[in-house]
Structures are given as C-alpha cells and as structure tokens.
Motif scaffolding. Structure first.
Motif, PDB file in Angstrom:
ATOM      1  N   THR A   1       0.828  -1.208   0.000  1.00 44.39           N
ATOM      2  CA  THR A   1       0.000   0.000   0.000  1.00 44.39           C
ATOM      3  C   THR A   1       0.861   1.257   0.000  1.00 44.39           C
ATOM      4  O   THR A   1       0.593   2.213  -0.745  1.00 44.39           O
ATOM      5  CB  THR A   1      -0.928   0.012   1.226  1.00 44.39           C
ATOM      6  OG1 THR A   1      -1.767  -1.149   1.208  1.00 44.39           O
ATOM      7  CG2 THR A   1      -1.819   1.250   1.223  1.00 44.39           C
TER       8      THR A   1
ATOM      9  N   VAL B   1       1.044   4.137  -3.030  1.00 47.71           N
ATOM     10  CA  VAL B   1       0.828   5.563  -2.772  1.00 47.71           C
ATOM     11  C   VAL B   1       2.046   6.385  -3.185  1.00 47.71           C
ATOM     12  O   VAL B   1       1.934   7.387  -3.903  1.00 47.71           O
ATOM     13  CB  VAL B   1       0.506   5.790  -1.285  1.00 47.71           C
ATOM     14  CG1 VAL B   1       0.521   7.282  -0.958  1.00 47.71           C
ATOM     15  CG2 VAL B   1      -0.840   5.185  -0.926  1.00 47.71           C
TER      16      VAL B   1
ATOM     17  N   THR C   1       2.072   7.928   5.332  1.00 47.09           N
ATOM     18  CA  THR C   1       0.974   7.494   4.453  1.00 47.09           C
ATOM     19  C   THR C   1      -0.318   7.555   5.258  1.00 47.09           C
ATOM     20  O   THR C   1      -0.461   6.788   6.229  1.00 47.09           O
ATOM     21  CB  THR C   1       1.188   6.048   3.953  1.00 47.09           C
ATOM     22  OG1 THR C   1       2.475   5.945   3.349  1.00 47.09           O
ATOM     23  CG2 THR C   1       0.117   5.659   2.959  1.00 47.09           C
ATOM     24  N   PRO C   2      -1.238   8.471   4.943  1.00 48.12           N
ATOM     25  CA  PRO C   2      -1.323   9.213   3.677  1.00 48.12           C
ATOM     26  C   PRO C   2      -1.100  10.724   3.767  1.00 48.12           C
ATOM     27  O   PRO C   2      -1.286  11.406   2.771  1.00 48.12           O
ATOM     28  CB  PRO C   2      -2.776   8.956   3.290  1.00 48.12           C
ATOM     29  CG  PRO C   2      -3.500   8.986   4.607  1.00 48.12           C
ATOM     30  CD  PRO C   2      -2.549   8.425   5.631  1.00 48.12           C
TER      31      PRO C   2
ATOM     32  N   TRP D   1      -8.682   8.717  -1.397  1.00 44.44           N
ATOM     33  CA  TRP D   1      -8.025   8.659  -0.097  1.00 44.44           C
ATOM     34  C   TRP D   1      -8.547   9.717   0.879  1.00 44.44           C
ATOM     35  O   TRP D   1      -8.306   9.618   2.082  1.00 44.44           O
ATOM     36  CB  TRP D   1      -6.517   8.838  -0.257  1.00 44.44           C
ATOM     37  CG  TRP D   1      -5.799   7.554  -0.563  1.00 44.44           C
ATOM     38  CD1 TRP D   1      -5.689   6.952  -1.772  1.00 44.44           C
ATOM     39  CD2 TRP D   1      -5.097   6.716   0.365  1.00 44.44           C
ATOM     40  NE1 TRP D   1      -4.968   5.791  -1.672  1.00 44.44           N
ATOM     41  CE2 TRP D   1      -4.580   5.624  -0.367  1.00 44.44           C
ATOM     42  CE3 TRP D   1      -4.838   6.784   1.733  1.00 44.44           C
ATOM     43  CZ2 TRP D   1      -3.844   4.610   0.225  1.00 44.44           C
ATOM     44  CZ3 TRP D   1      -4.089   5.776   2.326  1.00 44.44           C
ATOM     45  CH2 TRP D   1      -3.605   4.708   1.579  1.00 44.44           C
TER      46      TRP D   1
ATOM     47  N   ARG E   1     -10.150   3.129  -0.476  1.00 46.16           N
ATOM     48  CA  ARG E   1      -8.685   3.143  -0.518  1.00 46.16           C
ATOM     49  C   ARG E   1      -8.157   2.024  -1.402  1.00 46.16           C
ATOM     50  O   ARG E   1      -7.264   2.225  -2.237  1.00 46.16           O
ATOM     51  CB  ARG E   1      -8.125   2.978   0.896  1.00 46.16           C
ATOM     52  CG  ARG E   1      -6.615   3.096   0.975  1.00 46.16           C
ATOM     53  CD  ARG E   1      -6.071   2.471   2.225  1.00 46.16           C
ATOM     54  NE  ARG E   1      -6.211   1.015   2.210  1.00 46.16           N
ATOM     55  CZ  ARG E   1      -5.736   0.215   3.160  1.00 46.16           C
ATOM     56  NH1 ARG E   1      -5.109   0.736   4.199  1.00 46.16           N
ATOM     57  NH2 ARG E   1      -5.906  -1.087   3.092  1.00 46.16           N
TER      58      ARG E   1
ATOM     59  N   ASN F   1      -8.692   2.572  -5.128  1.00 51.88           N
ATOM     60  CA  ASN F   1      -7.738   3.461  -5.780  1.00 51.88           C
ATOM     61  C   ASN F   1      -6.673   2.678  -6.541  1.00 51.88           C
ATOM     62  O   ASN F   1      -6.163   3.131  -7.562  1.00 51.88           O
ATOM     63  CB  ASN F   1      -7.059   4.352  -4.732  1.00 51.88           C
ATOM     64  CG  ASN F   1      -5.980   5.229  -5.323  1.00 51.88           C
ATOM     65  OD1 ASN F   1      -6.249   6.165  -6.056  1.00 51.88           O
ATOM     66  ND2 ASN F   1      -4.732   4.909  -5.021  1.00 51.88           N
TER      67      ASN F   1
END
Length: 314
Positions: A83, A87, A174-175, A238, A272, A275
C-alpha cells in the motif's frame, strides 16, 4: 465467493496494463513509462495481498495455513508495504511530471529512465523495510496442536511509546505527506501551465484568433490530463480515510460491529483499495495510444486464427 470475480477482473486489467506499458508503444517517454509500470505492478500487488490474501482469506478461508501466526505476520508486513509503495509511486510520478513541466533546466537530468529506476527502487526498499517492525507487533490468538494460529496486536502496541510513535510516523508518511505533496505539486503545475499557455498563445498569435497547430501545447495537454486524472483519483479516493484518521485522533472513539460507523469504516477502506484498481482504467480513458494497443492486443489472436484458417483452407 462473490468478491473473487471482481478481484480476478482487476488482476487481469492490471496485468494487461503492465504488458502494454512495458512494450513502450504508447507514445510516452521511457521515464514516464517506467513510473506507470511501477504503479501498475504496485497496484496489482495491493489487490493480491490486501484483497485476496487478507480480505477473501478472512471471509472464506478462515483457518487455512495463511492463518498460521508467522505467515499472517508476513502478510501484515506485505499489506502495508504494498500500500505504501502504491501511494508513494504516485507521489514520485507526480514529482517527475512536475519537474518535466515546470523545471525545464532539471528535466534533462532528472527525467531519465535511470533516475526513475533509482527513485522507484529506493522508494520500494525503504517502505518495505519501514514496515518490517509490523512482524513483531503480532502475537498468536490461539495455539492449536502446538501451532500458533491467527494474528492479534500485542497489548504493548497500544501503550508502549515506541509503538505509538511508530504508528504516528506511519500515518504521517501514508497518507498525510503524499496527500499534501500531491495537492501542492498539482497546484504549482496548474499555475505554471496557465502562465505558459498564455505566453505561448500570445507568441503564436492565438490571442488574435489565429488557429495554429501547436505540438508542444498538445503534448503538455496530454501530460496534464494523465497527471491530474491519476493524482486527482488518488486524492478523492483517499480523502475519506484522511478525514477518518483525523476524526479518530481528535475524538478517540471507535465503532462497534453493529453500528453505521462500522459500515462507514469499511466503505472508507474499500475506497482506498479501489484506488489501486482505477489507474489502468484511467490509462484507457485518457491515452488514445494505450487504447489502440489494447485493441491491437485483442484483435491479434482473432487475426492470427483467421490467417491460419485461410492458409489451411485451399
């Protein structure tokens, strides 16, 4: 197995995107192609680890070998690592396009395939190493036939200052930082494009109503559409999670399994994960060369069969 079919479809779409982009026939620079391939690979890994190894396993294969404590601890590390990479590969791509569009002097030095490879490898290595400590915050929930089963967070994870600090560090990386950086870079990029467009139109006589074909502006337009669509999708999908994290840290309240908040929490994490499934569709919508390559790939087996039949039949 209702979730299995969508996940299989998303895997196939990401695999198609990886293959087509890797061929380098989409009219994109080698640098841009390298970033897009890395993003597609990271998205595919998120689907495999987060959705298949974690979510589907939890709902449909509870008690399998994947629930042995060392195995599910590794899956926990991979889940957060993939993840983070998904990102931050988006962040590195956004920064690369910012340099290419707004910093012409740095473009020739930074926007190269070699630099892209180094940036992506460093980013991936860092975030997987950053998540290695997550292996050690798990403990067995049960011991069955002397085999540790399932994973549960240790009590010290919620109280020990070191783990609390690690959790905050993880949330900031993150994030929150990607969210802020992408918004900032896109704002600066839009500002630069608007100024450059006005200047270029004035120089080429566009301000007097004359119509000239401008390849440079067309190239910038394609880059702008791809950049803003990818990063805009990231921000929108997000944003609910960012708001949820801020709200949770302020109120400190959780949710129960039988209230509407629990459903909302699941929708947030669904968005999320979603995405990581949208980028391939974005390529298809925004890039005509990508669509042409997809159509060619679909036509190829049909054309090959027809040619074989024509040769076989006198």
């Amino acid at each position: 197995m209702g979730l299995g079919r969508p996940c299989t479809g998303f895997r196939k779409v990401n695999l198609v995107a990886i293959v087509i982009l890797s061929r380098g026939k989409c009219g994109l620079s080698t640098c841009t192609t390298r970033y897009l391939v890395a993003m597609a690979v990271a998205d595919l890994l998120v689907i495999v680890v987060e959705v298949i190894l974690y979510q589907i396993k939890f709902h449909y294969f509870l008690g399998s070998f994947l629930d042995i404590t060392p195995v599910c601890s590794v899956i926990e590390v991979m889940k957060y690592g993939t993840t983070d990479c998904s990102v931050w590969f988006t962040v590195t791509f956004t920064f690369d396009r910012f340099i290419a569009i707004c910093c012409q002097k740095l473009k020739t030095k930074y926007c190269t395939e070699k630099i892209a490879t180094v940036v992506l490898k460093t980013t991936g290595d860092f975030f997987y190493l950053k998540n290695v400590p997550r292996y050690f915050i798990q403990e067995p929930r049960e011991i069955i036939d002397n085999v540790p089963r399932f994973c549960a967070y240790k009590d010290s994870y919620f109280t020990d200052p070191g783990w609390v600090g690690f959790d905050w560090f993880d949330m900031i990386l993150t994030p929150f930082i990607p969210f802020a950086v992408i918004l900032l870079l896109n704002t600066l990029t839009v500002r630069h494009i608007l100024v450059a467009s006005r200047v270029r139109k004035g120089l080429r006589g566009q301000g007097r109503g004359e119509n000239y074909s401008d390849p440079e502006m067309e190239s910038r337009r394609r880059s702008k559409v791809l950049l803003f669509t990818l990063s805009g999708s990231f921000v929108l999908l997000w944003m609910p999670l960012v708001v949820w994290v801020i709200s949770y840290q302020i109120t400190g309240s959780g949710t129960n399994f039988n209230d509407a908040g629990w459903i909302f929490d699941n929708i947030i994490f669904l968005l999320r994960n979603f995405n990581c499934c949208t980028n391939s569709f974005i390529y298809a919508v925004t890039q005509s060369n990508f669509r042409e390559q997809v159509i060619s790939a679909v036509k190829y087996p049909v054309i090959s069969v027809l040619q074989f039949i024509n040769k076989a039949v006198p």
